[in-house]
Write a protein that holds these residues in place. Structure first.
Motif, PDB file in Angstrom:
ATOM      1  N   ARG A  72     -78.733  84.284 -25.066  1.00 50.32           N
ATOM      2  CA  ARG A  72     -79.841  84.282 -26.015  1.00 50.32           C
ATOM      3  C   ARG A  72     -79.597  85.244 -27.167  1.00 50.32           C
ATOM      4  N   ALA A  73     -78.921  86.352 -26.867  1.00 46.79           N
ATOM      5  CA  ALA A  73     -78.680  87.355 -27.902  1.00 46.79           C
ATOM      6  C   ALA A  73     -77.865  86.779 -29.052  1.00 46.79           C
ATOM      7  N   VAL A  74     -76.902  85.918 -28.718  1.00 42.42           N
ATOM      8  CA  VAL A  74     -76.064  85.328 -29.757  1.00 42.42           C
ATOM      9  C   VAL A  74     -76.885  84.415 -30.657  1.00 42.42           C
ATOM     10  N   ARG A  75     -77.715  83.593 -30.059  1.00 38.97           N
ATOM     11  CA  ARG A  75     -78.570  82.705 -30.861  1.00 38.97           C
ATOM     12  C   ARG A  75     -79.533  83.530 -31.709  1.00 38.97           C
ATOM     13  N   TRP A  76     -80.030  84.595 -31.156  1.00 43.81           N
ATOM     14  CA  TRP A  76     -80.949  85.449 -31.897  1.00 43.81           C
ATOM     15  C   TRP A  76     -80.249  86.071 -33.093  1.00 43.81           C
ATOM     16  N   LEU A  77     -79.015  86.552 -32.890  1.00 34.57           N
ATOM     17  CA  LEU A  77     -78.268  87.166 -33.986  1.00 34.57           C
ATOM     18  C   LEU A  77     -77.970  86.156 -35.085  1.00 34.57           C
ATOM     19  N   LEU A  78     -77.575  84.959 -34.710  1.00 38.44           N
ATOM     20  CA  LEU A  78     -77.327  83.924 -35.713  1.00 38.44           C
ATOM     21  C   LEU A  78     -78.613  83.578 -36.453  1.00 38.44           C
ATOM     22  N   GLY A  79     -79.722  83.584 -35.722  1.00 38.05           N
ATOM     23  CA  GLY A  79     -81.006  83.314 -36.357  1.00 38.05           C
ATOM     24  C   GLY A  79     -81.397  84.398 -37.348  1.00 38.05           C
ATOM     25  N   VAL A  80     -81.115  85.652 -37.000  1.00 37.05           N
ATOM     26  CA  VAL A  80     -81.410  86.767 -37.912  1.00 37.05           C
ATOM     27  C   VAL A  80     -80.553  86.652 -39.171  1.00 37.05           C
ATOM     28  N   TRP A  81     -79.284  86.336 -38.992  1.00 36.59           N
ATOM     29  CA  TRP A  81     -78.391  86.148 -40.141  1.00 36.59           C
ATOM     30  C   TRP A  81     -78.926  85.050 -41.065  1.00 36.59           C
ATOM     31  N   ALA A  82     -79.260  83.894 -40.490  1.00 37.89           N
ATOM     32  CA  ALA A  82     -79.737  82.773 -41.294  1.00 37.89           C
ATOM     33  C   ALA A  82     -81.049  83.110 -41.995  1.00 37.89           C
ATOM     34  N   THR A  83     -81.972  83.737 -41.270  1.00 34.75           N
ATOM     35  CA  THR A  83     -83.265  84.108 -41.856  1.00 34.75           C
ATOM     36  C   THR A  83     -83.092  85.131 -42.966  1.00 34.75           C
ATOM     37  N   GLY A  84     -82.228  86.104 -42.740  1.00 33.70           N
ATOM     38  CA  GLY A  84     -81.984  87.120 -43.752  1.00 33.70           C
ATOM     39  C   GLY A  84     -81.440  86.527 -45.034  1.00 33.70           C
ATOM     40  N   MET A  85     -80.542  85.559 -44.919  1.00 35.38           N
ATOM     41  CA  MET A  85     -79.985  84.925 -46.109  1.00 35.38           C
ATOM     42  C   MET A  85     -81.044  84.112 -46.854  1.00 35.38           C
ATOM     43  N   ILE A  86     -81.888  83.428 -46.119  1.00 36.01           N
ATOM     44  CA  ILE A  86     -82.944  82.634 -46.757  1.00 36.01           C
ATOM     45  C   ILE A  86     -83.920  83.540 -47.499  1.00 36.01           C
ATOM     46  N   ILE A  87     -84.333  84.631 -46.849  1.00 32.31           N
ATOM     47  CA  ILE A  87     -85.251  85.566 -47.504  1.00 32.31           C
ATOM     48  C   ILE A  87     -84.591  86.188 -48.735  1.00 32.31           C
ATOM     49  N   ALA A  88     -83.323  86.574 -48.600  1.00 31.28           N
ATOM     50  CA  ALA A  88     -82.609  87.172 -49.730  1.00 31.28           C
ATOM     51  C   ALA A  88     -82.515  86.206 -50.899  1.00 31.28           C
ATOM     52  N   GLY A  89     -82.430  84.913 -50.596  1.00 27.43           N
ATOM     53  CA  GLY A  89     -82.383  83.922 -51.658  1.00 27.43           C
ATOM     54  C   GLY A  89     -83.739  83.682 -52.291  1.00 27.43           C
ATOM     55  N   MET A  90     -84.791  83.795 -51.502  1.00 24.26           N
ATOM     56  CA  MET A  90     -86.137  83.547 -52.015  1.00 24.26           C
ATOM     57  C   MET A  90     -86.689  84.744 -52.792  1.00 24.26           C
ATOM     58  N   VAL A  91     -86.283  85.945 -52.414  1.00 22.50           N
ATOM     59  CA  VAL A  91     -86.775  87.166 -53.057  1.00 22.50           C
ATOM     60  C   VAL A  91     -85.630  87.771 -53.866  1.00 22.50           C
ATOM     61  N   PRO A  92     -85.674  87.703 -55.180  1.00 25.23           N
ATOM     62  CA  PRO A  92     -84.536  88.134 -55.990  1.00 25.23           C
ATOM     63  C   PRO A  92     -84.383  89.653 -56.074  1.00 25.23           C
ATOM     64  N   ALA A  93     -83.153  90.071 -56.261  1.00 25.62           N
ATOM     65  CA  ALA A  93     -82.854  91.482 -56.493  1.00 25.62           C
ATOM     66  C   ALA A  93     -83.085  91.816 -57.965  1.00 25.62           C
ATOM     67  N   ASP A  94     -83.052  93.090 -58.275  1.00 27.01           N
ATOM     68  CA  ASP A  94     -83.184  93.531 -59.663  1.00 27.01           C
ATOM     69  C   ASP A  94     -81.840  93.426 -60.374  1.00 27.01           C
ATOM     70  N   PRO A  95     -81.848  93.318 -61.699  1.00 27.09           N
ATOM     71  CA  PRO A  95     -80.591  93.395 -62.457  1.00 27.09           C
ATOM     72  C   PRO A  95     -80.028  94.804 -62.393  1.00 27.09           C
ATOM     73  N   PRO A  96     -78.761  94.984 -62.710  1.00 23.60           N
ATOM     74  CA  PRO A  96     -78.142  96.319 -62.608  1.00 23.60           C
ATOM     75  C   PRO A  96     -78.865  97.403 -63.392  1.00 23.60           C
TER      76      PRO A  96
END
Length: 212
Positions: A72-96
């Motif tokens: 289960r830990a492996v699936r959870w880690l992959l899920g965290v990775w996928a969720t983190g990428m989706i959130i990072a794509g939806m919420v933009p960073a600031d310009p330099p």
């Protein structure tokens, strides 16, 4: 798992980053993390690519997790990775230009991205170890081991550069005050490499496993 869609989603991320690097010569891709290019020309490509990579990774959780011995830990880690990428794509960073006065959105983006960056090498290492003695994975284990090791090395190098930047740029080469942008891109390529290898291997192994 639709392999072609998964690979397209994964490879779109580094391709979009390369396109943004070319479209925004005002920023150095060696010094500036890819996320900060979202505020430049064609910045929407980065958001789309991050979300696409997250969705592609999410599609792998079932097939990949099924071959992890039920961990289960492996699936959870992959899920965290996928969720983190989706959130990072939806919420933009600031310009330099806003590095010294970060917005709330940039903070959310940073937490999501850094969490995703942390867990992927752990998941890659655990899965590669789980598959190492599994006969169906024998022909793939060397490639998976090399790419998993690359994710660990890539993350470690990026982390050193990131910590250095947070305390003031020092680890630079020649005209570059820092290498955090270059090392982030190298890290992301290693992540995509392992995920792509795992996706291809799982797509080849699963039919034979079911038939057996």
């Amino acid at each position: 798992m639709n392999l072609s869609r998964v690979l397209t989603g994964l490879l779109a991320a580094p391709a979009a980053i390369a396109a943004l690097d070319l479209a925004n010569p005002q920023w150095s891709w060696v010094e500036v993390p890819a996320s900060n290019f979202v505020g430049g020309r064609s910045g929407w490509l980065l958001s789309l690519a991050a979300i696409g990579a997250g969705l592609a990774s999410a599609a792998m959780i079932g097939p990949i997790g099924a071959r992890s011995g039920g961990r289960r830990a492996v699936r959870w880690l992959l899920g965290v990775w996928a969720t983190g990428m989706i959130i990072a794509g939806m919420v933009p960073a600031d310009p330099p230009e806003r590095w010294d006065d970060r917005s709330a959105a940039d903070t959310v983006h940073g937490i999501a991205a850094l969490t995703a960056f942390l867990v992927l090498p752990i998941a890659a290492t655990l899965l590669t170890r789980a598959w190492w003695r599994d006969p169906p994975w024998r022909r793939w284990r060397a490639l998976l081991a090399v790419t998993a090791a690359a994710t660990v090395a890539g993350y470690a190098a990026f982390l050193v550069a990131l910590v250095d930047v947070m305390g003031g740029p020092e680890l630079g080469i020649g005209p570059y005050a820092t290498l955090v942008g270059l090392l982030e891109r190298t890290m992301l390529w290693s992540y995509v490499g392992w995920l792509a290898c795992a996706a291809v291997a799982a797509s080849r192994i699963a039919p034979a496993t079911r038939a057996g």
